[in-house]
Design an enzyme around this catalytic site. Structure first.
Site, PDB file in Angstrom:
ATOM      1  N   ASP A  13       0.870  -1.240   0.075  1.00 37.16           N
ATOM      2  CA  ASP A  13       0.020  -0.136   0.116  1.00 37.16           C
ATOM      3  C   ASP A  13       0.943   1.230   0.147  1.00 37.16           C
ATOM      4  OD1 ASP A  13      -2.233  -1.594   0.012  1.00 37.16           O
ATOM      5  OD2 ASP A  13      -2.306  -1.504   2.408  1.00 37.16           O
ATOM      6  N   GLY A  15       1.449   2.732  -2.612  1.00 39.07           N
ATOM      7  CA  GLY A  15       1.236   3.586  -3.796  1.00 39.07           C
ATOM      8  C   GLY A  15       1.930   3.353  -5.165  1.00 39.07           C
ATOM      9  N   LYS A  16       2.338   2.003  -5.187  1.00 35.79           N
ATOM     10  CA  LYS A  16       2.983   1.506  -6.534  1.00 35.79           C
ATOM     11  C   LYS A  16       2.153   1.670  -7.621  1.00 35.79           C
ATOM     12  CE  LYS A  16       2.636  -2.379  -4.226  1.00 35.79           C
ATOM     13  NZ  LYS A  16       2.391  -2.157  -2.877  1.00 35.79           N
ATOM     14  N   GLY A  17       0.768   1.640  -7.494  1.00 40.70           N
ATOM     15  CA  GLY A  17      -0.146   1.529  -8.726  1.00 40.70           C
ATOM     16  C   GLY A  17      -0.026   2.938  -9.338  1.00 40.70           C
ATOM     17  N   ALA A  39      -3.630  -7.961  -3.861  1.00 39.34           N
ATOM     18  CA  ALA A  39      -3.313  -6.425  -4.028  1.00 39.34           C
ATOM     19  C   ALA A  39      -4.327  -5.492  -4.529  1.00 39.34           C
ATOM     20  CB  ALA A  39      -2.225  -6.479  -5.468  1.00 39.34           C
ATOM     21  N   GLY A  40      -4.082  -4.259  -4.019  1.00 40.14           N
ATOM     22  CA  GLY A  40      -5.078  -3.240  -4.275  1.00 40.14           C
ATOM     23  C   GLY A  40      -4.598  -1.969  -5.004  1.00 40.14           C
ATOM     24  N   HIS A  41      -4.585  -1.789  -5.866  1.00 41.09           N
ATOM     25  CA  HIS A  41      -3.736  -0.751  -6.524  1.00 41.09           C
ATOM     26  C   HIS A  41      -4.854   0.572  -7.173  1.00 41.09           C
ATOM     27  CE1 HIS A  41      -0.048  -3.465  -7.278  1.00 41.09           C
ATOM     28  NE2 HIS A  41      -0.244  -3.221  -6.003  1.00 41.09           N
ATOM     29  N   GLN A 222       2.097  -5.897  -3.032  1.00 37.62           N
ATOM     30  CA  GLN A 222       2.672  -6.107  -1.708  1.00 37.62           C
ATOM     31  C   GLN A 222       3.958  -5.179  -1.396  1.00 37.62           C
ATOM     32  OE1 GLN A 222       1.572  -9.513  -3.210  1.00 37.62           O
ATOM     33  NE2 GLN A 222      -0.292  -8.619  -2.578  1.00 37.62           N
ATOM     34  N   THR A 299      -9.709  -5.036   0.999  1.00 31.03           N
ATOM     35  CA  THR A 299     -10.606  -5.573   2.073  1.00 31.03           C
ATOM     36  C   THR A 299     -11.297  -4.459   2.968  1.00 31.03           C
ATOM     37  OG1 THR A 299      -8.653  -5.666   3.549  1.00 31.03           O
ATOM     38  CG2 THR A 299      -9.095  -7.705   2.472  1.00 31.03           C
TER      39      THR A 299
HETATM   40  P1  IMO Z   1      -0.799  -4.185  -2.396  1.00 33.21           P
HETATM   41  O1  IMO Z   1      -0.295  -4.623  -3.559  1.00 33.21           O
HETATM   42  C1  IMO Z   1      -0.767  -4.695   2.022  1.00 33.21           C
HETATM   43  C2  IMO Z   1      -1.106  -8.538   3.779  1.00 33.21           C
HETATM   44  C3  IMO Z   1      -2.051  -8.979   4.414  1.00 33.21           C
HETATM   45  C4  IMO Z   1      -1.744  -9.962   5.402  1.00 33.21           C
HETATM   46  C5  IMO Z   1      -0.415 -10.380   4.684  1.00 33.21           C
HETATM   47  C6  IMO Z   1      -0.836 -12.017   4.248  1.00 33.21           C
HETATM   48  O2  IMO Z   1      -2.031  -3.565  -2.375  1.00 33.21           O
HETATM   49  O3  IMO Z   1       0.228  -3.210  -1.875  1.00 33.21           O
HETATM   50  P2  IMO Z   1      -2.271 -12.674   1.847  1.00 33.21           P
HETATM   51  O4  IMO Z   1      -3.734 -12.562   1.502  1.00 33.21           O
HETATM   52  O5  IMO Z   1      -1.237 -12.142   1.149  1.00 33.21           O
HETATM   53  O6  IMO Z   1      -1.961 -14.047   2.365  1.00 33.21           O
HETATM   54  O7  IMO Z   1      -1.855 -11.880   3.360  1.00 33.21           O
HETATM   55  O8  IMO Z   1      -0.068  -9.608   3.773  1.00 33.21           O
HETATM   56  N1  IMO Z   1      -1.072  -8.139   2.313  1.00 33.21           N
HETATM   57  C7  IMO Z   1      -1.169  -6.616   1.949  1.00 33.21           C
HETATM   58  N2  IMO Z   1      -0.732  -5.809   2.790  1.00 33.21           N
HETATM   59  N3  IMO Z   1      -1.012  -4.196   0.919  1.00 33.21           N
HETATM   60  C8  IMO Z   1      -0.922  -5.374  -0.198  1.00 33.21           C
HETATM   61  O9  IMO Z   1      -0.920  -5.419  -1.255  1.00 33.21           O
HETATM   62  C9  IMO Z   1      -1.281  -6.790   0.529  1.00 33.21           C
HETATM   63  N4  IMO Z   1      -1.582  -7.915  -0.026  1.00 33.21           N
HETATM   64  C10 IMO Z   1      -1.136  -8.934   1.309  1.00 33.21           C
HETATM   65  O10 IMO Z   1      -3.004  -7.850   4.953  1.00 33.21           O
HETATM   66  O11 IMO Z   1      -0.983  -9.239   6.331  1.00 33.21           O
HETATM   67 MG    MG Z   2      -3.003  -2.042  -1.660  1.00 34.87          MG
END
Ligand code: IMO
Ligand code: MG
Length: 427
Positions: A13, A15-17, A39-41, A222, A299
């Site tokens: 999170d 701010g990659k996107g 992921a959520g971008h 991530q 989420t």
């Molecule tokens: P973006 O790409 C922040 C966290 C989850 C949890 C751990 C394991 O948007 O940055 P998982 O579902 O991957 O098995 O969960 O990783 N997590 C993230 N935290 N940004 C993300 O993606 C994440 N994807 C997984 O909250 O702690």
């Molecule tokens: Mg995200």
């Protein structure tokens, strides 16, 4: 040829996107190399907010080739929903390729992710419950189903064998109903019909681009501290969000990278459980969360917030060979009187600058802070570095001095163009 990796240097999170989207304008192809729809971008263009989970950020440029590499795990239903959602927002996905080696997230993966979290009590990881961990587990256990299996005539047979085993586990260990083979097969045959034209050997496609000297852009999901090897294990994801993941997750040789951009948020956030040395449990943490709208794009969970931790950033610089930092959310820190940055930890009376492996050590760490004057006023219109408030420049230059890495891009607002560019990326 230039190959730029953009990856998260903290806990996701960052701010990659938005930085991928920014650089994608010049790139010839954008490639995702790990993770899945955990992921959520978020990208904002002309006041339209796009939330991408699996589809690479470059897809918002008309007909820009985008690739999902072999290192990504794909929930085919979620991918199709995302494509449909973008179409409703007026963006048609064209020129999109999916690796035939990518593993599929199956319905039992999602179910087991949720069940194992619900049963874990204190040991809960706080996953996104998208089935990511169980899917990578099956990949390593050699029980996965890949996109090429979906295309094969043997898919129904392979599914039968694996589902029997999974249903056994679901009913006997978790005490829930077995999943219907017929239903899953029907759903997946539907996905096959829609996705088949997109599935190919993307390692070959990417190699051709590489050989032709094209501009490649690799989009990480991530962040470094969620890496299965170098993150805060076991509170991590199950893939390699690091620059090292690029090669593994695309099939391209390691020499492909000419620039490694570590995306760093001007403060720190984390969703899910696990240690977080600079976490703020007070009003300041609350202030940052509200001002930065720090709620998960996938989420909706509130993100834990804290000061910038340079022990983490320096760890990321070393492990990933970061050549430049993209600093996001400098605008969010505005209006704060005193801004703090962690420069080291004190653990059992000793000063520690290297991020420890042991969670027990991390939990004992007390942050050592440097305090800076805050800055005020709206900075979202600024595009020239020199026009930033002096206090913001002091903060940014301190990060450069402590990491030895230039800050090449600075996010001053959520919109695509709200970015200060200080260097040239594609040569
Ligand atoms: P973006 O790409 C922040 C966290 C989850 C949890 C751990 C394991 O948007 O940055 P998982 O579902 O991957 O098995 O969960 O990783 N997590 C993230 N935290 N940004 C993300 O993606 C994440 N994807 C997984 O909250 O702690
Ligand atoms: Mg995200």
């Amino acid at each position: 040829m230039s190959g730029i990796a953009v990856f998260g240097a903290q806990w996701g999170d960052e701010g990659k996107g938005r930085f991928v989207d920014f650089l994608a304008d010049e790139a010839d192809v954008v490639i995702r190399y790990q993770g899945g729809n955990n992921a959520g971008h978020t990208i904002i263009v002309d006041d339209i907010t796009y939330k991408l989970h699996l589809i690479p950020a470059g897809s918002l440029y008309d007909a820009k080739p985008c690739v999902i590499g072999n290192g990504v795990v794909i929930d085919p239903g979620a991918l199709l929903d995302e494509i449909d959602g973008l179409a409703e927002q007026g963006t048609t996905i064209k020129n999109f390729m999916i690796s035939d080696r990518a593993h599929m997230v199956m319905p039992y993966h999602k179910l087991m992710d949720g069940l194992s979290e619900d049963n874990a009590g204190e040991a809960k990881i706080g996953t996104t419950k998208r089935g990511i961990g169980p899917c990578y587990t099956d990949k390593a256990a050699r029980k996965g189903l890949r996109m090429c299996d979906l295309l094969s005539d043997s898919f129904a047979d392979k599914l039968k064998i694996i589902l029997d085993e999974k249903n056994n586990e679901l009913t006997k260990i978790y005490g829930v109903d077995a999943l219907s083979y017929d239903q899953i097969l029907r759903d997946f045959m539907g996905y096959k019909e829609k996705l088949a034209p997109l599935i190919c050997d993307t390692s070959l496609v990417c190699y051709d681009y590489y050989k032709q000297g094209k501009k490649l852009l690799f989009e990480g999901a991530q962040g470094m501290l969620l890496d299965i090897d170098f993150g805060t294990y076991p509170f991590v994801t199950s893939s390699h969000p690091t620059s090292g993941g690029v090669s593994m997750g695309t099939g391209l040789p390691p020499q492909v990278l000419t620039e490694v951009v570590g995306v760093v948020k001007a403060y720190t956030t984390r969703v899910g459980a696990g240690p977080f040395v600079t976490e703020l449990h007070d009003e300041m943490g609350e202030f940052i969360r509200e001002r930065g709208h720090e709620y998960g794009a996938t989420t909706g969970r509130p993100r834990r917030c804290g000061w910038l931790d340079l022990v983490i950033v320096n760890f990321s610089v070393r492990i990933n060979g970061i050549t430049s930092i993209a600093l996001s959310r400098v605008d969010t820190l505005g209006e704060i009187d005193k801004v703090k940055v962690c420069t080291g930890y004190e653990i059992d009376g000793e000063i520690v600058n290297n991020y420890p492996a042991s969670l027990e050590d991390i939990e004992k760490a007390t942050p050592i802070y440097r305090e800076f004057e805050g800055w005020s006023g709206d900075i979202s219109h600024i595009r020239d570095y020199d026009e930033l408030p002096e206090a913001a420049k002091t903060y940014i230059e301190f990060i450069e001095e402590q990491t030895g890495v230039p800050v090449g891009m600075i996010g001053v607002g959520p919109q695509r163009e709200q970015c200060i560019l200080r260097q040239k990326y594609y040569v």
